[in-house]
Motif scaffolding. Structure first.
Motif, PDB file in Angstrom:
ATOM      1  N   LEU A 181     106.700   1.585  25.466  1.00 20.31           N
ATOM      2  CA  LEU A 181     106.944   3.006  25.227  1.00 20.31           C
ATOM      3  C   LEU A 181     105.642   3.801  25.246  1.00 20.31           C
ATOM      4  O   LEU A 181     105.564   4.875  25.855  1.00 20.31           O
ATOM      5  N   MET A 182     104.595   3.275  24.606  1.00 18.87           N
ATOM      6  CA  MET A 182     103.302   3.969  24.618  1.00 18.87           C
ATOM      7  C   MET A 182     102.704   4.020  26.015  1.00 18.87           C
ATOM      8  O   MET A 182     102.176   5.052  26.436  1.00 18.87           O
ATOM      9  N   ALA A 183     102.782   2.910  26.746  1.00 22.27           N
ATOM     10  CA  ALA A 183     102.239   2.888  28.110  1.00 22.27           C
ATOM     11  C   ALA A 183     102.986   3.873  29.003  1.00 22.27           C
ATOM     12  O   ALA A 183     102.370   4.602  29.791  1.00 22.27           O
ATOM     13  N   ALA A 184     104.301   3.912  28.877  1.00 15.60           N
ATOM     14  CA  ALA A 184     105.091   4.854  29.678  1.00 15.60           C
ATOM     15  C   ALA A 184     104.747   6.296  29.318  1.00 15.60           C
ATOM     16  O   ALA A 184     104.635   7.160  30.196  1.00 15.60           O
ATOM     17  N   GLY A 185     104.536   6.552  28.033  1.00 14.39           N
ATOM     18  CA  GLY A 185     104.157   7.897  27.604  1.00 14.39           C
ATOM     19  C   GLY A 185     102.794   8.298  28.137  1.00 14.39           C
ATOM     20  O   GLY A 185     102.603   9.439  28.582  1.00 14.39           O
ATOM     21  N   CYS A 186     101.850   7.368  28.099  1.00 14.18           N
ATOM     22  CA  CYS A 186     100.516   7.655  28.649  1.00 14.18           C
ATOM     23  C   CYS A 186     100.601   7.929  30.145  1.00 14.18           C
ATOM     24  O   CYS A 186      99.986   8.881  30.650  1.00 14.18           O
ATOM     25  N   ALA A 187     101.361   7.097  30.864  1.00 10.90           N
ATOM     26  CA  ALA A 187     101.489   7.272  32.308  1.00 10.90           C
ATOM     27  C   ALA A 187     102.177   8.592  32.640  1.00 10.90           C
ATOM     28  O   ALA A 187     101.718   9.333  33.517  1.00 10.90           O
ATOM     29  N   ALA A 188     103.270   8.896  31.950  1.00 14.74           N
ATOM     30  CA  ALA A 188     103.994  10.145  32.220  1.00 14.74           C
ATOM     31  C   ALA A 188     103.117  11.350  31.911  1.00 14.74           C
ATOM     32  O   ALA A 188     103.095  12.321  32.682  1.00 14.74           O
ATOM     33  N   THR A 189     102.380  11.287  30.814  1.00 16.74           N
ATOM     34  CA  THR A 189     101.502  12.399  30.457  1.00 16.74           C
ATOM     35  C   THR A 189     100.408  12.576  31.497  1.00 16.74           C
ATOM     36  O   THR A 189     100.115  13.705  31.916  1.00 16.74           O
ATOM     37  N   ALA A 190      99.819  11.477  31.930  1.00 13.94           N
ATOM     38  CA  ALA A 190      98.760  11.561  32.949  1.00 13.94           C
ATOM     39  C   ALA A 190      99.305  12.128  34.257  1.00 13.94           C
ATOM     40  O   ALA A 190      98.695  13.033  34.842  1.00 13.94           O
ATOM     41  N   LEU A 191     100.439  11.624  34.714  1.00 12.90           N
ATOM     42  CA  LEU A 191     101.001  12.099  35.979  1.00 12.90           C
ATOM     43  C   LEU A 191     101.398  13.573  35.902  1.00 12.90           C
ATOM     44  O   LEU A 191     101.072  14.356  36.802  1.00 12.90           O
ATOM     45  N   LEU A 192     102.070  13.944  34.837  1.00 18.49           N
ATOM     46  CA  LEU A 192     102.458  15.351  34.692  1.00 18.49           C
ATOM     47  C   LEU A 192     101.232  16.239  34.509  1.00 18.49           C
ATOM     48  O   LEU A 192     101.159  17.341  35.053  1.00 18.49           O
ATOM     49  N   GLY A 193     100.265  15.768  33.740  1.00 21.67           N
ATOM     50  CA  GLY A 193      99.055  16.548  33.512  1.00 21.67           C
ATOM     51  C   GLY A 193      98.264  16.763  34.783  1.00 21.67           C
ATOM     52  O   GLY A 193      97.752  17.862  35.027  1.00 21.67           O
ATOM     53  N   LEU A 194      98.172  15.742  35.603  1.00 18.50           N
ATOM     54  CA  LEU A 194      97.460  15.882  36.869  1.00 18.50           C
ATOM     55  C   LEU A 194      98.154  16.859  37.814  1.00 18.50           C
ATOM     56  O   LEU A 194      97.515  17.465  38.660  1.00 18.50           O
ATOM     57  N   ARG A 195      99.451  17.008  37.653  1.00 18.83           N
ATOM     58  CA  ARG A 195     100.206  17.978  38.453  1.00 18.83           C
ATOM     59  C   ARG A 195     100.231  19.351  37.794  1.00 18.83           C
ATOM     60  O   ARG A 195     100.879  20.257  38.281  1.00 18.83           O
ATOM     61  N   ALA A 196      99.528  19.498  36.682  1.00 16.34           N
ATOM     62  CA  ALA A 196      99.499  20.742  35.911  1.00 16.34           C
ATOM     63  C   ALA A 196     100.904  21.150  35.465  1.00 16.34           C
ATOM     64  O   ALA A 196     101.202  22.328  35.323  1.00 16.34           O
ATOM     65  N   ASP A 197     101.746  20.169  35.226  1.00 17.69           N
ATOM     66  CA  ASP A 197     103.109  20.416  34.768  1.00 17.69           C
ATOM     67  C   ASP A 197     103.077  20.592  33.254  1.00 17.69           C
ATOM     68  O   ASP A 197     102.627  19.701  32.530  1.00 17.69           O
ATOM     69  N   PRO A 198     103.537  21.713  32.735  1.00 14.77           N
ATOM     70  CA  PRO A 198     103.472  21.959  31.294  1.00 14.77           C
ATOM     71  C   PRO A 198     104.300  20.973  30.473  1.00 14.77           C
ATOM     72  O   PRO A 198     104.087  20.839  29.273  1.00 14.77           O
ATOM     73  N   ARG A 199     105.205  20.248  31.111  1.00 16.53           N
ATOM     74  CA  ARG A 199     105.977  19.234  30.367  1.00 16.53           C
ATOM     75  C   ARG A 199     105.104  18.084  29.895  1.00 16.53           C
ATOM     76  O   ARG A 199     105.515  17.305  29.031  1.00 16.53           O
ATOM     77  N   ALA A 200     103.889  17.987  30.409  1.00 12.69           N
ATOM     78  CA  ALA A 200     102.968  16.944  29.948  1.00 12.69           C
ATOM     79  C   ALA A 200     102.700  17.088  28.461  1.00 12.69           C
ATOM     80  O   ALA A 200     102.427  16.100  27.776  1.00 12.69           O
ATOM     81  N   ARG A 201     102.791  18.296  27.946  1.00 17.49           N
ATOM     82  CA  ARG A 201     102.598  18.500  26.505  1.00 17.49           C
ATOM     83  C   ARG A 201     103.697  17.819  25.710  1.00 17.49           C
ATOM     84  O   ARG A 201     103.457  17.329  24.609  1.00 17.49           O
ATOM     85  N   LEU A 202     104.900  17.799  26.247  1.00 17.74           N
ATOM     86  CA  LEU A 202     106.008  17.135  25.561  1.00 17.74           C
ATOM     87  C   LEU A 202     105.818  15.625  25.550  1.00 17.74           C
ATOM     88  O   LEU A 202     106.013  14.974  24.515  1.00 17.74           O
ATOM     89  N   THR A 203     105.442  15.059  26.698  1.00 16.32           N
ATOM     90  CA  THR A 203     105.230  13.610  26.736  1.00 16.32           C
ATOM     91  C   THR A 203     104.021  13.221  25.899  1.00 16.32           C
ATOM     92  O   THR A 203     104.015  12.153  25.270  1.00 16.32           O
ATOM     93  N   ALA A 204     103.014  14.082  25.842  1.00 15.82           N
ATOM     94  CA  ALA A 204     101.853  13.799  24.992  1.00 15.82           C
ATOM     95  C   ALA A 204     102.262  13.784  23.524  1.00 15.82           C
ATOM     96  O   ALA A 204     101.822  12.911  22.759  1.00 15.82           O
ATOM     97  N   SER A 205     103.106  14.705  23.119  1.00 13.59           N
ATOM     98  CA  SER A 205     103.579  14.740  21.727  1.00 13.59           C
ATOM     99  C   SER A 205     104.372  13.483  21.389  1.00 13.59           C
ATOM    100  O   SER A 205     104.175  12.872  20.326  1.00 13.59           O
ATOM    101  N   ALA A 206     105.260  13.090  22.281  1.00 15.57           N
ATOM    102  CA  ALA A 206     106.050  11.886  22.045  1.00 15.57           C
ATOM    103  C   ALA A 206     105.162  10.645  22.007  1.00 15.57           C
ATOM    104  O   ALA A 206     105.367   9.741  21.182  1.00 15.57           O
ATOM    105  N   THR A 207     104.166  10.587  22.871  1.00 17.68           N
ATOM    106  CA  THR A 207     103.259   9.444  22.910  1.00 17.68           C
ATOM    107  C   THR A 207     102.424   9.368  21.637  1.00 17.68           C
ATOM    108  O   THR A 207     102.185   8.281  21.098  1.00 17.68           O
ATOM    109  N   ALA A 208     102.004  10.516  21.125  1.00 20.76           N
ATOM    110  CA  ALA A 208     101.266  10.539  19.861  1.00 20.76           C
ATOM    111  C   ALA A 208     102.131   9.967  18.746  1.00 20.76           C
ATOM    112  O   ALA A 208     101.657   9.169  17.920  1.00 20.76           O
TER     113      ALA A 208
END
Length: 134
Positions: A47-74
């Motif tokens: 779950l943590m690895a998937a959250g890190c990967a999703a946050t990185a991928l969304l963040g690199l695309r400048a997708d604001p949903r990366a904030r949601l995956t970052a919160s869940a990963t935290a």
């Protein structure tokens, strides 16, 4: 209107959880035999690895949903640290759990920092819709 009811439900849940925690504190055994122990721990790390990967991928695309995956990963990192420490034995296992908790706290801190960062100068990636999260 729907958001207000959700907040009332959340507040009510917080209040109702207090007596439930008291019941658990008084009735749960001090130890238990657990089936699928490795699966539980590996699942949390997946779950943590998937959250890190999703946050990185969304963040690199400048997708604001990366904030949601970052919160869940935290949240997942804090949970992992909590269970590492509270289920560790004494001595070396506890020292290892504390060391892991430091790394997990750093991950959680980085995720929270990213989730709360306000970068209004970046534009959404091509093909993405503007989000109300900005």
């Amino acid at each position: 209107m729907g958001g207000k009811w959700a907040l009332v439900l959340l507040g009510s849940s917080a209040v109702l959880l207090v007596p439930w925690m008291v019941v658990l504190a008084m009735t749960l055994p001090g130890s238990a035999q657990v089936d699928n122990w490795p699966l539980a721990w590996i699942g949390l790390d997946v779950l943590m690895a998937a959250g890190c990967a999703a946050t990185a991928l969304l963040g690199l695309r400048a997708d604001p949903r990366a904030r949601l995956t970052a919160s869940a990963t935290a949240s997942a990192a804090v949970l992992d640290a909590w269970f590492d420490i509270t289920t560790a034995g004494t001595g070396a296992p506890l020292a290892e759990a504390l060391l892991c908790a430091v790394a997990e706290a750093a991950l959680a801190g980085a995720c929270v920092h990213f989730a709360l960062a306000t970068d209004r100068h970046r534009r959404p990636a091509v093909g993405t819709k503007p989000s109300p999260l900005r």
